[in-house]
Each structure stands twice: as structure tokens, then as C-alpha cells.
Design a protein around this motif. Structure first.
Motif, PDB file in Angstrom:
ATOM      1  N   UNK A  99      27.339 -14.857 -62.142  1.00  0.00           N
ATOM      2  CA  UNK A  99      27.420 -14.046 -60.919  1.00  0.00           C
ATOM      3  C   UNK A  99      26.291 -13.016 -60.887  1.00  0.00           C
ATOM      4  N   UNK A 100      26.060 -12.359 -62.019  1.00  0.00           N
ATOM      5  CA  UNK A 100      25.021 -11.336 -62.083  1.00  0.00           C
ATOM      6  C   UNK A 100      23.632 -11.953 -61.918  1.00  0.00           C
ATOM      7  N   UNK A 101      23.427 -13.144 -62.501  1.00  0.00           N
ATOM      8  CA  UNK A 101      22.144 -13.832 -62.342  1.00  0.00           C
ATOM      9  C   UNK A 101      21.891 -14.152 -60.874  1.00  0.00           C
ATOM     10  N   UNK A 106      18.107 -14.643 -59.965  1.00  0.00           N
ATOM     11  CA  UNK A 106      17.583 -15.310 -61.139  1.00  0.00           C
ATOM     12  C   UNK A 106      17.829 -16.802 -61.097  1.00  0.00           C
ATOM     13  N   UNK A 107      17.578 -17.471 -62.205  1.00  0.00           N
ATOM     14  CA  UNK A 107      17.733 -18.924 -62.316  1.00  0.00           C
ATOM     15  C   UNK A 107      19.197 -19.241 -62.612  1.00  0.00           C
ATOM     16  N   UNK A 108      19.966 -19.466 -61.553  1.00  0.00           N
ATOM     17  CA  UNK A 108      21.406 -19.695 -61.698  1.00  0.00           C
ATOM     18  C   UNK A 108      21.685 -21.004 -62.432  1.00  0.00           C
ATOM     19  N   UNK A 109      20.890 -22.033 -62.155  1.00  0.00           N
ATOM     20  CA  UNK A 109      21.088 -23.328 -62.824  1.00  0.00           C
ATOM     21  C   UNK A 109      20.960 -23.167 -64.336  1.00  0.00           C
ATOM     22  N   UNK A 248      18.087 -14.715 -66.068  1.00  0.00           N
ATOM     23  CA  UNK A 248      19.215 -15.503 -66.567  1.00  0.00           C
ATOM     24  C   UNK A 248      19.408 -15.287 -68.064  1.00  0.00           C
ATOM     25  N   UNK A 249      18.322 -15.313 -68.820  1.00  0.00           N
ATOM     26  CA  UNK A 249      18.399 -15.129 -70.267  1.00  0.00           C
ATOM     27  C   UNK A 249      18.940 -13.738 -70.610  1.00  0.00           C
ATOM     28  N   UNK A 293      21.977  -3.413 -63.321  1.00  0.00           N
ATOM     29  CA  UNK A 293      20.718  -4.115 -63.568  1.00  0.00           C
ATOM     30  C   UNK A 293      20.499  -5.229 -62.551  1.00  0.00           C
ATOM     31  N   UNK A 294      21.567  -5.988 -62.242  1.00  0.00           N
ATOM     32  CA  UNK A 294      21.457  -7.081 -61.278  1.00  0.00           C
ATOM     33  C   UNK A 294      21.105  -6.546 -59.894  1.00  0.00           C
ATOM     34  N   UNK A 295      21.722  -5.433 -59.524  1.00  0.00           N
ATOM     35  CA  UNK A 295      21.430  -4.839 -58.222  1.00  0.00           C
ATOM     36  C   UNK A 295      19.975  -4.385 -58.141  1.00  0.00           C
ATOM     37  N   UNK A 296      19.489  -3.761 -59.202  1.00  0.00           N
ATOM     38  CA  UNK A 296      18.102  -3.292 -59.230  1.00  0.00           C
ATOM     39  C   UNK A 296      17.123  -4.459 -59.131  1.00  0.00           C
ATOM     40  N   UNK A 297      17.395  -5.508 -59.896  1.00  0.00           N
ATOM     41  CA  UNK A 297      16.541  -6.688 -59.854  1.00  0.00           C
ATOM     42  C   UNK A 297      16.584  -7.350 -58.479  1.00  0.00           C
TER      43      UNK A 297
END
Length: 309
Positions: A99-101, A106-109, A248-249, A293-297
């Protein structure tokens, strides 16, 4: 020592048998929800990106526990707190990382593939890691000796909690994909709400212990969580992964299924104070830090798109 709390190793968090059963069901539901969103193709995708997956596996199951061990020595935390940090570090990722990715663009796959592989490997590697690093720790070792932890017993427990719902979910996703897609939208959120409710009830029932001792783990969990996220980001940058894969990582290494850790604390460690406090607070803070972090990205990615357009 980080904070004076000489009695944290001696306290036990009360957890009723009914609440423990509920926690097992909730954790199983979380893993079932992960599996409903997992396809056989995700493992095939992992095989097509063996180098990237191997990097994630090394970071999660080797580097993070090792660095956590060093952090506990640096902070000079009590034995039960050290074991709690080690236990959380050895937990697999949950689908919160997916969810965060997604929120971070990011690369969800890749995230989904790593989550699937990580949870399967955790069945075998988590018990071994906990037993190894716990027995190696100067103060944690004494606690383990009193508890007489069996890595095999934990292997069976983790296998049941992760393996059974995971296999069931993947089977349903393979043969009845439409049903799995609809069910997955419901099971995951409800399971996490259930986990939150179990933690809230547990804290409420042990409020005086929580208030008296939460200060012992606040800074340790903050630094530990930052270390985990930083490790994921750093190893992705060092291996020159694309930006989307780096996101993702970061979340795959930094987000841990602390709910599973909490279950094991009450199943095998008799609600040992420092361990329970670490797992409970990690489960809360990890999501807060990850969302930030996810929101910022995500905002940064949208801004880049707008500038290019």
C-alpha cells in the motif's frame, strides 16, 4: 543504558486466552489477505528478477537482524527489549508495504513479489534468526535460557500462522480470481482494523504498565524503524535500482509485520514486558513513519510530473 528500567525484564503483559485466539485469527486473516492479492505470476515475476529479489532477501533476513543486534548493543537496552527488537527485525513484511509503495508511486509489482517471497521464506528463516541472534546477545541470551525457546516449535507456529492462510489465499486467487479480488478488498482492511483493536484493548487492560514503561522503548523503536527504512533505501541505491524500485525496496525492508511478532511474544515468551512493548509500539510507529515517507515521495513524484509537463 538508554533509560533506567531495571524491572522491565521482569514484568509480564496480561493477555487473556480469548484475546490470544483473536490475535491468531487476525494475523491469519492478514496473511490470507496478502495471499488473495498474490498470484502465481508474482512468483514467476520474482524468478525473472532474481538479482533484485535476492538483494531484498539479504537485506531483510541477514542485514536487518545483524544491524538490529548491533543497535541493541549500542543502545545498551535491557534483555527483553533487545529480544523484542530482534524479533521484529526477523518478522516478514506485511501488505502495508504494498500500500505504501503504491502511495509513493513506487514499483508495486516488485513490492508484491517481494512480499510473497519474503513471507514464504520467513516460515523457515524467522525462527532460525530469532534463535541465533537471541542466543548470541549478551543480555537477551539469559532471557532465552529462562524461557527455553525451541526454534522448531516456533517454526511450526509460524508455519501454521503464515503457511496455511497463505496457501489457502493463493489457491483461491488462482482458481477464483474475481472472488479473490473482491474478498481481498475486504479482508485486508478488516484484519488490520482487528489488529488495531486487539492492540488498543491490550494497552487499555495494561495501561499502568504501558505508561510506566513505554519510555524504555520509545527511542529504541524510533531509531530501529529509521534504521530499517534507511537500510532498504541504502541497499537499493548501492545496487543502482531505479527510483520506483528503490521505493519498493525501502518499504519491503522497513515495514515489518509486528502483529506476528506480538503473537509470538504472547505464545512463546509469556507476554515478556520489553518484547511486548517493542512489538506493540513498532506496529503503531512503523505505519506512521511509513505513511509520512510514502506521502512525501508521492507528492514529490507528482511535482516532478507537473514540472515535466
Amino acid at each position: 543504558m538508554l533509560l533506567a528500567a531495571d524491572d522491565v525484564d521482569g514484568i509480564r503483559i496480561a493477555f487473556e486466552e480469548g484475546s490470544l485466539t483473536t490475535l491468531k485469527i487476525v494475523i491469519g486473516a492478514i496473511l490470507f489477505g496478502i495471499a488473495l492479492d498474490t498470484k502465481v505470476e508474482d512468483f514467476k515475476l520474482a524468478l525473472r528478477r532474481p538479482g533484485t529479489i535476492a538483494i531484498g532477501v539479504v537485506a531483510q533476513f541477514l542485514l536487518l537482524p545483524a544491524l538490529t543486534f548491533l543497535l541493541t548493543l549500542l543502545l545498551d537496552v535491557r534483555g527483553s527489549v533487545a529480544l523484542g527488537m530482534i524479533l521484529v527485525a526477523c518478522c516478514p513484511p506485511g501488505n502495508v508495504s504494498n500500500i505504501l509503495t503504491h502511495r509513493a508511486r513506487g514499483d508495486v509489482a516488485l513490492s508484491v513479489s517481494m512480499t510473497a517471497v519474503g513471507n514464504v521464506l520467513a516460515i523457515f528463516l524467522m525462527p532460525l534468526n530469532v534463535a541465533f541472534w537471541g542466543a548470541l546477545h549478551p543480555t537477551g541470551r539469559k532471557v532465552l535460557e529462562d524461557i527455553e525457546l525451541s526454534a522448531f516449535d516456533m517454526l511450526v507456529e509460524v508455519g501454521l500462522v503464515i503457511g496455511v492462510p497463505f496457501v489457502a489465499g493463493i489457491t483461491i486467487a488462482h482458481f477464483w480470481p474475481r472472488f479473490a479480488q473482491r474478498a481481498g478488498r475486504l479482508v485486508g482492511p478488516v484484519a488490520f482494523l482487528g489488529l488495531g483493536a486487539v492492540i488498543v484493548v491490550g494497552v487499555a487492560n495494561n495501561w499502568s504498565i504501558f505508561v510506566d514503561h513505554i519510555g524504555v522503548v520509545l527511542v529504541a523503536v524510533f531509531l530501529h524503524d529509521a534504521l530499517a527504512l534507511a537500510l532498504g533505501w541504502a541497499i537499493a541505491r548501492m545496487t543502482r535500482l531505479p527510483e520506483a524500485s528503490t521505493k519498493a525496496m525501502t518499504f519491503e525492508v522497513g515495514i515489518r509485520n509486528a502483529g506476528l511478532g506480538l503473537l509470538l511474544v504472547f505464545t512463546y515468551f509469556d507476554g515478556l514486558g520489553g518484547m511486548a512493548l517493542v512489538a506493540a509500539w513498532w506496529g503503531i510507529w512503523d505505519i506512521i513513519a511509513g505513511l509520512a515517507l510514502a506521502q512525501w515521495w508521492g507528492v514529490r513524484s507528482r511535482t516532478k510530473v507537473e514540472v515535466v509537463a
